[in-house]
Design a protein around this motif. Structure first.
Motif, PDB file in Angstrom:
ATOM      1  N   TRP A 129       0.803  -1.216   0.000  1.00 42.82           N
ATOM      2  CA  TRP A 129       0.000   0.000   0.000  1.00 42.82           C
ATOM      3  C   TRP A 129       0.843   1.277   0.000  1.00 42.82           C
ATOM      4  CZ3 TRP A 129      -4.782  -0.531  -1.346  1.00 42.82           C
ATOM      5  CH2 TRP A 129      -5.449  -1.753  -1.098  1.00 42.82           C
ATOM      6  N   GLU A 153      -3.827  -2.085  -5.675  1.00 44.88           N
ATOM      7  CA  GLU A 153      -3.689  -0.966  -4.763  1.00 44.88           C
ATOM      8  C   GLU A 153      -4.091   0.350  -5.430  1.00 44.88           C
ATOM      9  OE1 GLU A 153      -1.542  -3.315  -5.426  1.00 44.88           O
ATOM     10  OE2 GLU A 153      -0.142  -3.739  -3.779  1.00 44.88           O
ATOM     11  N   ALA A 206      -7.497   2.434  -4.352  1.00 47.08           N
ATOM     12  CA  ALA A 206      -7.394   3.802  -3.830  1.00 47.08           C
ATOM     13  C   ALA A 206      -8.312   4.752  -4.596  1.00 47.08           C
ATOM     14  CB  ALA A 206      -5.945   4.281  -3.920  1.00 47.08           C
TER      15      ALA A 206
END
Length: 251
Positions: free
Chosen positions: A7, A205, A209
């Protein structure tokens, strides 16, 4: 599988800066498209509900406008504005004063989103205007107000309150539709997530997001619009705040 996720590619720079920049571009597009579509949609709705015989050709043109832009896919419209209209020297010259702030791709995306959304806003507002009892317009005219003054001061405030749940849903849709402008090269949130994925191969990721940011924006927008709906209903219907909940807004 989830232990392999990193992350840091979205929580640390440069990935974080990419996402924040993309979110800012998407927010600018959404806000400007909402403002523009409200203005254009209101004018179109007023033209469509006018009853003057001399305005019959205008009503036909505005009806064609609404039907055309509601039935052409947004992506096709964006491609037309970006690679069609903005390939013309005249259009580029008109847009040139704005280029220090906004690129031609951004302006094409904004134009496409505004015109597309305004067709839906116009139809929702037209229904709201027609929901206001005709007697109120006639009473305002009998009191000495002109037609357009009566529409602005008496009919439109009530029409906006009645139609705002539907119009608000179009605002939320416009915000979500900003994700399409990446197809014409606008550096929006999805574009930036794609850039992160291309550089790091962290597709899960990057796009997670972007998804979370869109959810936060749209939920906040939905809550704000719900408050506006309650305020509008309270103004035109005293006691509406406690008598009934505000109409639901989709997010």
């Amino acid at each position: 599988m989830f232990n392999d996720l990193s992350w840091s590619v979205v929580l640390d720079d440069p990935g974080r800066s990419f996402l924040l920049h993309g979110a800012w571009v998407s927010l600018q597009l959404a806000v400007l498209a909402i403002i523009g579509s409200t203005v254009v949609g209101t004018l179109v709705a007023l033209g469509r509900v006018s009853t003057a015989p001399a305005l019959a050709p205008l009503r036909w043109l505005l009806s064609a406008y609404v039907e055309f832009f509601r039935n052409v896919p947004l992506l096709v419209q964006l491609v037309f504005w970006s690679f069609g209209m903005f390939s013309l020297d005249l259009v580029r010259a008109v847009a040139a004063p704005l280029n220090p702030v906004y690129s031609n791709q951004f302006l094409a995306g904004l134009l496409g989103l505004t015109i597309y959304t305004s067709a839906y806003v116009a139809e929702a507002l037209r229904s709201g205007i027609q929901s206001v009892p005709r007697g109120q317009l006639e009473a305002a005219r009998a009191g000495g107000l002109g037609y357009w003054t009566a529409m602005r001061a008496v009919v439109l405030p009530q029409a906006f309150a009645l139609a705002f749940p539907a119009i608000g849903n179009q605002y939320i849709s416009a915000t979500k539709n900003t994700s399409v402008v990446m197809a014409i090269g606008v550096t929006d949130l999805v574009f930036q997530a794609q850039q992160i994925e291309s550089a790091t191969f962290a597709a899960f990721e990057a796009y997670t997001a972007a998804l979370v940011i869109f959810i936060v924006i749209c939920l906040a927008e939905s809550a704000l619009l719900a408050l506006i709906v309650r305020g509008m209903l309270t103004r035109i219907r005293p006691g509406a705040r406690t008598a009934a909940p505000a109409p639901a807004l989709e997010s």
